[in-house]
Motif scaffolding. Structure first.
Motif, PDB file in Angstrom:
ATOM      1  N   GLY A 290       0.795  -1.215   0.000  1.00  0.00           N
ATOM      2  CA  GLY A 290       0.000   0.000   0.000  1.00  0.00           C
ATOM      3  C   GLY A 290       0.823   1.259   0.000  1.00  0.00           C
ATOM      4  O   GLY A 290       2.016   1.249  -0.286  1.00  0.00           O
ATOM      5  N   PRO A 291       0.192   2.387   0.338  1.00  0.00           N
ATOM      6  CA  PRO A 291       0.871   3.676   0.277  1.00  0.00           C
ATOM      7  C   PRO A 291       2.013   3.773   1.291  1.00  0.00           C
ATOM      8  O   PRO A 291       1.991   3.116   2.324  1.00  0.00           O
ATOM      9  N   GLY A 292       2.986   4.610   0.968  1.00  0.00           N
ATOM     10  CA  GLY A 292       4.114   4.788   1.878  1.00  0.00           C
ATOM     11  C   GLY A 292       5.095   5.816   1.368  1.00  0.00           C
ATOM     12  O   GLY A 292       4.797   6.588   0.454  1.00  0.00           O
ATOM     13  N   VAL A 293       6.266   5.820   1.965  1.00  0.00           N
ATOM     14  CA  VAL A 293       7.343   6.725   1.573  1.00  0.00           C
ATOM     15  C   VAL A 293       8.647   5.933   1.514  1.00  0.00           C
ATOM     16  O   VAL A 293       8.787   4.906   2.171  1.00  0.00           O
ATOM     17  N   ARG A 294       9.575   6.411   0.722  1.00  0.00           N
ATOM     18  CA  ARG A 294      10.879   5.758   0.606  1.00  0.00           C
ATOM     19  C   ARG A 294      11.942   6.831   0.463  1.00  0.00           C
ATOM     20  O   ARG A 294      11.797   7.754  -0.320  1.00  0.00           O
ATOM     21  N   LEU A 295      13.016   6.703   1.227  1.00  0.00           N
ATOM     22  CA  LEU A 295      14.131   7.637   1.135  1.00  0.00           C
ATOM     23  C   LEU A 295      14.964   7.262  -0.074  1.00  0.00           C
ATOM     24  O   LEU A 295      15.436   6.132  -0.199  1.00  0.00           O
ATOM     25  N   MET A 296      15.112   8.191  -0.984  1.00  0.00           N
ATOM     26  CA  MET A 296      15.879   7.960  -2.208  1.00  0.00           C
ATOM     27  C   MET A 296      17.177   8.758  -2.131  1.00  0.00           C
ATOM     28  O   MET A 296      17.208   9.834  -1.554  1.00  0.00           O
ATOM     29  N   ALA A 297      18.237   8.222  -2.711  1.00  0.00           N
ATOM     30  CA  ALA A 297      19.496   8.966  -2.779  1.00  0.00           C
ATOM     31  C   ALA A 297      19.353  10.033  -3.851  1.00  0.00           C
ATOM     32  O   ALA A 297      18.966   9.746  -4.981  1.00  0.00           O
ATOM     33  N   LYS A 298      19.640  11.258  -3.490  1.00  0.00           N
ATOM     34  CA  LYS A 298      19.588  12.332  -4.463  1.00  0.00           C
ATOM     35  C   LYS A 298      20.793  12.208  -5.397  1.00  0.00           C
ATOM     36  O   LYS A 298      21.852  11.755  -4.980  1.00  0.00           O
ATOM     37  N   PRO A 299      20.657  12.605  -6.656  1.00  0.00           N
ATOM     38  CA  PRO A 299      21.780  12.498  -7.585  1.00  0.00           C
ATOM     39  C   PRO A 299      23.020  13.242  -7.106  1.00  0.00           C
ATOM     40  O   PRO A 299      24.128  12.844  -7.397  1.00  0.00           O
ATOM     41  N   SER A 300      22.825  14.302  -6.341  1.00  0.00           N
ATOM     42  CA  SER A 300      23.978  15.080  -5.880  1.00  0.00           C
ATOM     43  C   SER A 300      24.537  14.555  -4.563  1.00  0.00           C
ATOM     44  O   SER A 300      25.519  15.079  -4.055  1.00  0.00           O
ATOM     45  N   ALA A 301      23.906  13.527  -4.005  1.00  0.00           N
ATOM     46  CA  ALA A 301      24.358  13.012  -2.714  1.00  0.00           C
ATOM     47  C   ALA A 301      25.696  12.288  -2.883  1.00  0.00           C
ATOM     48  O   ALA A 301      25.924  11.572  -3.835  1.00  0.00           O
ATOM     49  N   ALA A 302      26.574  12.510  -1.933  1.00  0.00           N
ATOM     50  CA  ALA A 302      27.873  11.842  -1.939  1.00  0.00           C
ATOM     51  C   ALA A 302      27.958  10.938  -0.725  1.00  0.00           C
ATOM     52  O   ALA A 302      27.403  11.235   0.318  1.00  0.00           O
ATOM     53  N   ILE A 303      28.642   9.842  -0.867  1.00  0.00           N
ATOM     54  CA  ILE A 303      28.821   8.932   0.254  1.00  0.00           C
ATOM     55  C   ILE A 303      30.122   9.300   0.942  1.00  0.00           C
ATOM     56  O   ILE A 303      31.180   9.340   0.315  1.00  0.00           O
ATOM     57  N   ASP A 304      30.050   9.576   2.209  1.00  0.00           N
ATOM     58  CA  ASP A 304      31.232   9.933   2.985  1.00  0.00           C
ATOM     59  C   ASP A 304      31.601   8.731   3.837  1.00  0.00           C
ATOM     60  O   ASP A 304      30.888   8.375   4.760  1.00  0.00           O
ATOM     61  N   ILE A 305      32.707   8.105   3.510  1.00  0.00           N
ATOM     62  CA  ILE A 305      33.133   6.920   4.242  1.00  0.00           C
ATOM     63  C   ILE A 305      34.453   7.212   4.936  1.00  0.00           C
ATOM     64  O   ILE A 305      35.427   7.595   4.293  1.00  0.00           O
ATOM     65  N   ASN A 306      34.478   7.022   6.216  1.00  0.00           N
ATOM     66  CA  ASN A 306      35.710   7.131   6.985  1.00  0.00           C
ATOM     67  C   ASN A 306      36.238   5.715   7.149  1.00  0.00           C
ATOM     68  O   ASN A 306      35.713   4.924   7.919  1.00  0.00           O
ATOM     69  N   VAL A 307      37.303   5.380   6.404  1.00  0.00           N
ATOM     70  CA  VAL A 307      37.813   4.016   6.367  1.00  0.00           C
ATOM     71  C   VAL A 307      38.228   3.542   7.750  1.00  0.00           C
ATOM     72  O   VAL A 307      38.059   2.378   8.094  1.00  0.00           O
ATOM     73  N   THR A 308      38.730   4.426   8.590  1.00  0.00           N
ATOM     74  CA  THR A 308      39.167   3.995   9.916  1.00  0.00           C
ATOM     75  C   THR A 308      37.985   3.558  10.776  1.00  0.00           C
ATOM     76  O   THR A 308      38.168   2.836  11.740  1.00  0.00           O
ATOM     77  N   GLN A 309      36.763   3.969  10.408  1.00  0.00           N
ATOM     78  CA  GLN A 309      35.580   3.556  11.159  1.00  0.00           C
ATOM     79  C   GLN A 309      34.941   2.304  10.571  1.00  0.00           C
ATOM     80  O   GLN A 309      34.169   1.637  11.241  1.00  0.00           O
ATOM     81  N   THR A 310      35.233   1.981   9.307  1.00  0.00           N
ATOM     82  CA  THR A 310      34.580   0.843   8.674  1.00  0.00           C
ATOM     83  C   THR A 310      35.468  -0.399   8.605  1.00  0.00           C
ATOM     84  O   THR A 310      34.957  -1.480   8.384  1.00  0.00           O
ATOM     85  N   VAL A 311      36.773  -0.259   8.759  1.00  0.00           N
ATOM     86  CA  VAL A 311      37.675  -1.399   8.702  1.00  0.00           C
ATOM     87  C   VAL A 311      37.835  -1.960  10.105  1.00  0.00           C
ATOM     88  O   VAL A 311      38.176  -1.245  11.042  1.00  0.00           O
ATOM     89  N   GLN A 312      37.574  -3.240  10.238  1.00  0.00           N
ATOM     90  CA  GLN A 312      37.599  -3.846  11.561  1.00  0.00           C
ATOM     91  C   GLN A 312      39.015  -3.989  12.103  1.00  0.00           C
ATOM     92  O   GLN A 312      39.254  -3.781  13.279  1.00  0.00           O
ATOM     93  N   TYR A 313      39.957  -4.369  11.242  1.00  0.00           N
ATOM     94  CA  TYR A 313      41.327  -4.594  11.691  1.00  0.00           C
ATOM     95  C   TYR A 313      42.240  -3.554  11.052  1.00  0.00           C
ATOM     96  O   TYR A 313      42.365  -3.481   9.837  1.00  0.00           O
ATOM     97  N   LYS A 314      42.919  -2.769  11.871  1.00  0.00           N
ATOM     98  CA  LYS A 314      43.749  -1.660  11.389  1.00  0.00           C
ATOM     99  C   LYS A 314      44.857  -2.141  10.459  1.00  0.00           C
ATOM    100  O   LYS A 314      45.268  -1.431   9.558  1.00  0.00           O
ATOM    101  N   GLU A 315      45.377  -3.377  10.648  1.00  0.00           N
ATOM    102  CA  GLU A 315      46.460  -3.861   9.797  1.00  0.00           C
ATOM    103  C   GLU A 315      46.021  -4.028   8.335  1.00  0.00           C
ATOM    104  O   GLU A 315      46.846  -4.101   7.440  1.00  0.00           O
ATOM    105  N   PHE A 316      44.706  -4.062   8.078  1.00  0.00           N
ATOM    106  CA  PHE A 316      44.227  -4.180   6.710  1.00  0.00           C
ATOM    107  C   PHE A 316      44.110  -2.833   6.010  1.00  0.00           C
ATOM    108  O   PHE A 316      43.761  -2.768   4.835  1.00  0.00           O
TER     109      PHE A 316
END
Length: 108
Positions: A71-97
Motif C-alpha cells: 500500500g501507500p508509503g514513503v521511501r528515502l531515495m538517494a539524491k543524484p547530488s548526494a555523496a557517500i562519505d566513508i571514513n575508512v578507519t571507522q569501517t575497517v575492523q582490523y587496522k592492519e588491513f
C-alpha cells in the motif's frame, strides 16, 4: 497526492522537525502539524503541493496504491547530488588491513 500519515513518515525519514518541513515548504508550522494530524489523502491545495515538493526535493519518494506491495508509503531515495562519505578507519575492523603490504601486481 499525499496523506497526512505520509507527511509524518517522510518528515521522520528526513529527521526533520515540523519547523524544518515548514521552512522547506514555505508554510507555517501550524499547517504542517494540521496536515500530519489528518487521516487519509490531503486535499489538493497550494500548501499540500508545497509540502509534497519540499519532501520530494529532500529525496523522499511518496507512493500510493499500485505496483508497490503493502500500500501507500514513503521511501528515502538517494539524491543524484548526494555523496557517500566513508571514513575508512571507522569501517575497517582490523587496522592492519588499512595498508597494502602485498607486492605490486598481486590481486585479491
Amino acid at each position: 497526492m499525499i496523506s497526512g500519515e505520509q507527511v509524518g513518515a517522510a518528515r521522520a525519514l528526513l529527521r526533520w522537525r515540523p519547523e524544518d518541513l515548514a521552512e522547506a515548504a514555505g508554510i507555517s508550522v501550524a499547517i504542517v502539524n494540521g496536515m500530519e494530524a489528518q487521516q487519509g489523502l490531503l486535499p489538493d491545495t497550494p500548501s499540500v503541493r508545497a509540502i509534497a515538493d519540499a519532501i520530494a526535493a529532500a529525496g523522499v519518494m511518496v507512493f500510493g496504491e499500485g505496483p508497490v506491495d503493502g500500500g501507500p508509503g514513503v521511501r528515502l531515495m538517494a539524491k543524484p547530488s548526494a555523496a557517500i562519505d566513508i571514513n575508512v578507519t571507522q569501517t575497517v575492523q582490523y587496522k592492519e588491513f588499512l595498508e597494502n603490504d602485498a607486492p605490486p601486481g598481486v590481486g585479491g
